[in-house]
Design a protein around this motif. Structure first.
Motif, PDB file in Angstrom:
ATOM      1  N   GLN A  69       0.847  -1.216   0.000  1.00  0.00           N
ATOM      2  CA  GLN A  69       0.000   0.000   0.000  1.00  0.00           C
ATOM      3  C   GLN A  69       0.876   1.257   0.000  1.00  0.00           C
ATOM      4  N   ILE A  70       1.933   1.211   0.812  1.00  0.00           N
ATOM      5  CA  ILE A  70       2.815   2.388   0.909  1.00  0.00           C
ATOM      6  C   ILE A  70       3.504   2.632  -0.444  1.00  0.00           C
ATOM      7  N   GLU A  71       3.986   1.553  -1.051  1.00  0.00           N
ATOM      8  CA  GLU A  71       4.656   1.717  -2.363  1.00  0.00           C
ATOM      9  C   GLU A  71       3.694   2.282  -3.400  1.00  0.00           C
ATOM     10  N   ASN A  72       2.440   1.855  -3.323  1.00  0.00           N
ATOM     11  CA  ASN A  72       1.453   2.386  -4.257  1.00  0.00           C
ATOM     12  C   ASN A  72       1.291   3.901  -4.069  1.00  0.00           C
ATOM     13  N   TRP A  73       1.223   4.330  -2.811  1.00  0.00           N
ATOM     14  CA  TRP A  73       1.118   5.778  -2.563  1.00  0.00           C
ATOM     15  C   TRP A  73       2.352   6.522  -3.075  1.00  0.00           C
ATOM     16  N   LEU A  74       3.530   5.905  -2.828  1.00  0.00           N
ATOM     17  CA  LEU A  74       4.777   6.588  -3.183  1.00  0.00           C
ATOM     18  C   LEU A  74       4.986   6.683  -4.686  1.00  0.00           C
ATOM     19  N   PHE A  75       4.737   5.569  -5.388  1.00  0.00           N
ATOM     20  CA  PHE A  75       5.159   5.497  -6.794  1.00  0.00           C
ATOM     21  C   PHE A  75       4.012   5.568  -7.806  1.00  0.00           C
ATOM     22  N   CYS A  76       2.775   5.229  -7.388  1.00  0.00           N
ATOM     23  CA  CYS A  76       1.646   5.341  -8.330  1.00  0.00           C
ATOM     24  C   CYS A  76       0.917   6.652  -8.094  1.00  0.00           C
ATOM     25  N   GLN A  77       0.554   6.903  -6.837  1.00  0.00           N
ATOM     26  CA  GLN A  77      -0.118   8.186  -6.531  1.00  0.00           C
ATOM     27  C   GLN A  77       0.912   9.318  -6.436  1.00  0.00           C
TER      28      GLN A  77
ATOM     29  N   ILE B  98      12.421  11.872 -11.140  1.00  0.00           N
ATOM     30  CA  ILE B  98      11.399  11.484 -12.113  1.00  0.00           C
ATOM     31  C   ILE B  98      10.000  11.887 -11.624  1.00  0.00           C
ATOM     32  N   ILE B  99       9.762  11.639 -10.332  1.00  0.00           N
ATOM     33  CA  ILE B  99       8.458  11.994  -9.752  1.00  0.00           C
ATOM     34  C   ILE B  99       8.206  13.502  -9.871  1.00  0.00           C
ATOM     35  N   ARG B 100       9.252  14.292  -9.640  1.00  0.00           N
ATOM     36  CA  ARG B 100       9.083  15.744  -9.700  1.00  0.00           C
ATOM     37  C   ARG B 100       8.788  16.206 -11.141  1.00  0.00           C
ATOM     38  N   VAL B 101       9.361  15.510 -12.113  1.00  0.00           N
ATOM     39  CA  VAL B 101       9.053  15.851 -13.506  1.00  0.00           C
ATOM     40  C   VAL B 101       7.600  15.459 -13.800  1.00  0.00           C
ATOM     41  N   ASN B 102       7.171  14.307 -13.288  1.00  0.00           N
ATOM     42  CA  ASN B 102       5.762  13.921 -13.459  1.00  0.00           C
ATOM     43  C   ASN B 102       4.830  14.966 -12.858  1.00  0.00           C
ATOM     44  N   GLU B 103       5.203  15.476 -11.690  1.00  0.00           N
ATOM     45  CA  GLU B 103       4.389  16.528 -11.042  1.00  0.00           C
ATOM     46  C   GLU B 103       4.292  17.757 -11.945  1.00  0.00           C
ATOM     47  N   TYR B 104       5.417  18.107 -12.552  1.00  0.00           N
ATOM     48  CA  TYR B 104       5.455  19.274 -13.447  1.00  0.00           C
ATOM     49  C   TYR B 104       4.517  19.048 -14.634  1.00  0.00           C
ATOM     50  N   LEU B 105       4.579  17.839 -15.219  1.00  0.00           N
ATOM     51  CA  LEU B 105       3.734  17.540 -16.384  1.00  0.00           C
ATOM     52  C   LEU B 105       2.256  17.637 -16.004  1.00  0.00           C
ATOM     53  N   LYS B 106       1.957  17.191 -14.776  1.00  0.00           N
ATOM     54  CA  LYS B 106       0.574  17.248 -14.295  1.00  0.00           C
ATOM     55  C   LYS B 106       0.147  18.705 -14.083  1.00  0.00           C
ATOM     56  N   GLU B 107       1.022  19.459 -13.411  1.00  0.00           N
ATOM     57  CA  GLU B 107       0.700  20.871 -13.120  1.00  0.00           C
ATOM     58  C   GLU B 107       0.509  21.694 -14.387  1.00  0.00           C
ATOM     59  N   THR B 108       1.307  21.387 -15.422  1.00  0.00           N
ATOM     60  CA  THR B 108       1.225  22.197 -16.637  1.00  0.00           C
ATOM     61  C   THR B 108       0.134  21.667 -17.573  1.00  0.00           C
ATOM     62  N   GLY B 109      -0.509  20.556 -17.173  1.00  0.00           N
ATOM     63  CA  GLY B 109      -1.618  20.011 -17.956  1.00  0.00           C
ATOM     64  C   GLY B 109      -1.179  19.450 -19.302  1.00  0.00           C
ATOM     65  N   GLU B 110       0.065  18.991 -19.364  1.00  0.00           N
ATOM     66  CA  GLU B 110       0.597  18.448 -20.626  1.00  0.00           C
ATOM     67  C   GLU B 110      -0.192  17.190 -21.028  1.00  0.00           C
ATOM     68  N   ILE B 111      -0.537  17.134 -22.300  1.00  0.00           N
ATOM     69  CA  ILE B 111      -1.321  16.007 -22.821  1.00  0.00           C
ATOM     70  C   ILE B 111      -0.436  15.211 -23.765  1.00  0.00           C
ATOM     71  N   ASP B 112      -0.461  13.872 -23.654  1.00  0.00           N
ATOM     72  CA  ASP B 112       0.407  13.065 -24.521  1.00  0.00           C
ATOM     73  C   ASP B 112      -0.268  12.805 -25.885  1.00  0.00           C
TER      74      ASP B 112
ATOM     75  N   ASN C  78       9.104  -2.282 -12.205  1.00  0.00           N
ATOM     76  CA  ASN C  78       8.059  -3.027 -11.496  1.00  0.00           C
ATOM     77  C   ASN C  78       6.664  -2.703 -12.073  1.00  0.00           C
ATOM     78  N   GLN C  79       5.990  -3.766 -12.529  1.00  0.00           N
ATOM     79  CA  GLN C  79       4.684  -3.563 -13.186  1.00  0.00           C
ATOM     80  C   GLN C  79       3.663  -2.884 -12.288  1.00  0.00           C
ATOM     81  N   LYS C  80       3.783  -3.140 -10.974  1.00  0.00           N
ATOM     82  CA  LYS C  80       2.807  -2.549 -10.047  1.00  0.00           C
ATOM     83  C   LYS C  80       3.145  -1.098  -9.721  1.00  0.00           C
ATOM     84  N   LEU C  81       4.350  -0.670 -10.119  1.00  0.00           N
ATOM     85  CA  LEU C  81       4.766   0.698  -9.755  1.00  0.00           C
ATOM     86  C   LEU C  81       4.852   1.572 -11.012  1.00  0.00           C
ATOM     87  N   PHE C  82       6.037   1.840 -11.538  1.00  0.00           N
ATOM     88  CA  PHE C  82       6.116   2.718 -12.718  1.00  0.00           C
ATOM     89  C   PHE C  82       5.819   1.972 -14.017  1.00  0.00           C
ATOM     90  N   ASN C  83       6.061   0.660 -13.996  1.00  0.00           N
ATOM     91  CA  ASN C  83       5.758  -0.182 -15.169  1.00  0.00           C
ATOM     92  C   ASN C  83       6.452   0.290 -16.454  1.00  0.00           C
TER      93      ASN C  83
END
Ligand code: SAH
Length: 365
Positions: free
Chosen positions: A32-40, A141-155, A190-195
């Protein structure tokens, strides 16, 4: 507590389970903790809604959940973004996001500074300070993901963009920090984490031969790039001191073993320097090295530094070199320089003492 500054993201699932059991907590919480850390990708223990408060408190007393403080980020005219992060011990690292046709590649630092002392690389001028923990590399990597989310970047599929590729080509020599780089790759894979697939991660080395073997033994989920940069020992040793310890023959023995045992090709990076590596003679030697091997070459035009002896070749010289190598059926691509205006391109990542950035006096860095 001794562990106060250890980053929780540096722990493997087994280590986290052991810690939980030793602290009278249920081992299954680790998932559960890993899910919060790496998925959420949460930034505080309070966001871990299904973890009891007292467990969260214990974790918070023992482990940091965030290690990096953003000092600044710069955006290049070509869309490349470079971050300057401060570590808990008040050192500095840089991370680069390179968006290309729906791919979001992140160039991560693996060490603060570097000990390899390559003549053409700015990071070398910092010297070596320390290895980054796995949690710190993952946080880049997580901080870059946060940036992509904040800037609303669409793939390309119209979904919120996420980091898709990792290149271990920022500050440092990844193979001199193999334990932590291995942990990072395992968490990313890890498939359950960043995959992230094996082919989406590339470790680049200056040629630390015994560690190339260890990488194969560990079966680290990644691809391998080797900074060949020169085709004969004299020239290579003059710009890459590592060659004096492990010359080209030893390096090629190691990459051959890598290819044999992983059934994967090696990418040879080749920095084109005027009169040094971008010559007809070097092209001939490169062909000799590559023709019998399953490999690709990624040429990079030198990003010029202060050294007047190392110059970038002209476009004509580059084209001539590429033509010669291509004529021998060697797969060679030329890497587009990205983020040069913000010093984010290959070999430009460095952090100078006495540099003042965003009101942070880094004299002590
Ligand atoms: N230490 C690792 C990873 C960091 S360097 C390694 O040596 O591979 C990442 C890439 O940038 C290497 O291929 C390196 O040869 C290249 N590079 C370094 N300085 C450069 C410069 N000034 N111009 C162009 N490429 C450079």
């Amino acid at each position: 507590m001794k562990n106060a500054y250890k980053d929780i993201k540096s722990l493997t699932a087994d280590e986290l389970k052991e810690w939980l059991s030793a602290h009278c907590e249920k081992a299954y919480r680790a998932d559960q903790i890993e899910n919060w850390l790496f998925c959420q990708q949460v930034s505080s223990y309070d966001q871990m809604k299904n973890i009891p408060q007292q467990t969260r408190d214990k974790l918070a007393q023992s482990f940091a959940i965030r290690s990096l403080t953003e000092v600044q980020h710069l955006i290049s005219v070509d869309g490349t973004v470079k971050w300057l992060f401060q570590t808990p011990d008040e050192k500095f690292i840089e991370t680069v996001l390179i968006p290309t046709n729906g791919r979001y590649s992140v160039c991560v630092s693996t060490q603060i500074g570097c000990a390899q002392n390559c003549a053409f690389c700015r990071t070398a001028k910092m010297g070596f300070i320390r290895n980054l923990e796995a949690g710190e590399i993952l946080e880049e990597i997580i901080r870059v993901n946060e940036y992509l989310k904040e800037t609303g970047e669409i793939d390309a599929d119209g979904k919120p963009a996420q980091v898709t590729n990792i290149i271990f080509m920022g500050m440092g020599e990844p193979l001199n920090n193999l334990e932590n780089v291995h942990r990072t790759c395992c968490t990313l894979h890890n498939q359950k984490l960043f995959n992230l697939g094996r082919k989406k991660m590339t470790i680049s080395t200056s040629g630390v031969v015994p560690k190339i073997k260890e990488l194969v033994d560990r079966n680290t989920p990644c691809c391998l790039a080797v900074s060949l940069n020169s085709t004969n020992n004299e020239r290579r040793s003059s710009v890459m001191p590592v060659n004096k310890v492990w010359p080209i023959e030893k390096l090629l023995e190691a990459t051959d073993e890598y290819t044999r045992r992983t059934d994967n090709y090696v990418t040879f990076e080749f920095v084109l320097m005027k009169g040094v590596t971008c010559t007809d003679e070097a092209a001939k030697e490169l062909i000799k090295i590559c023709a019998p091997r399953r490999c690709k070459v990624n040429a990079i035009v030198l990003n010029q530094m202060d050294d007047p002896n190392l110059e970038a070749p002209t476009q004509e010289e580059v084209d001539r070199f590429l033509e010669k190598v291509r004529a021998a059926q060697i797969q060679i691509t030329i890497r587009n320089p990205r983020g040069r205006d913000i010093l984010a391109a290959c070999g430009q990542l460095a952090y100078k003492k006495q540099q003042k950035v965003a009101n942070v006096d880094t004299e002590s860095a």
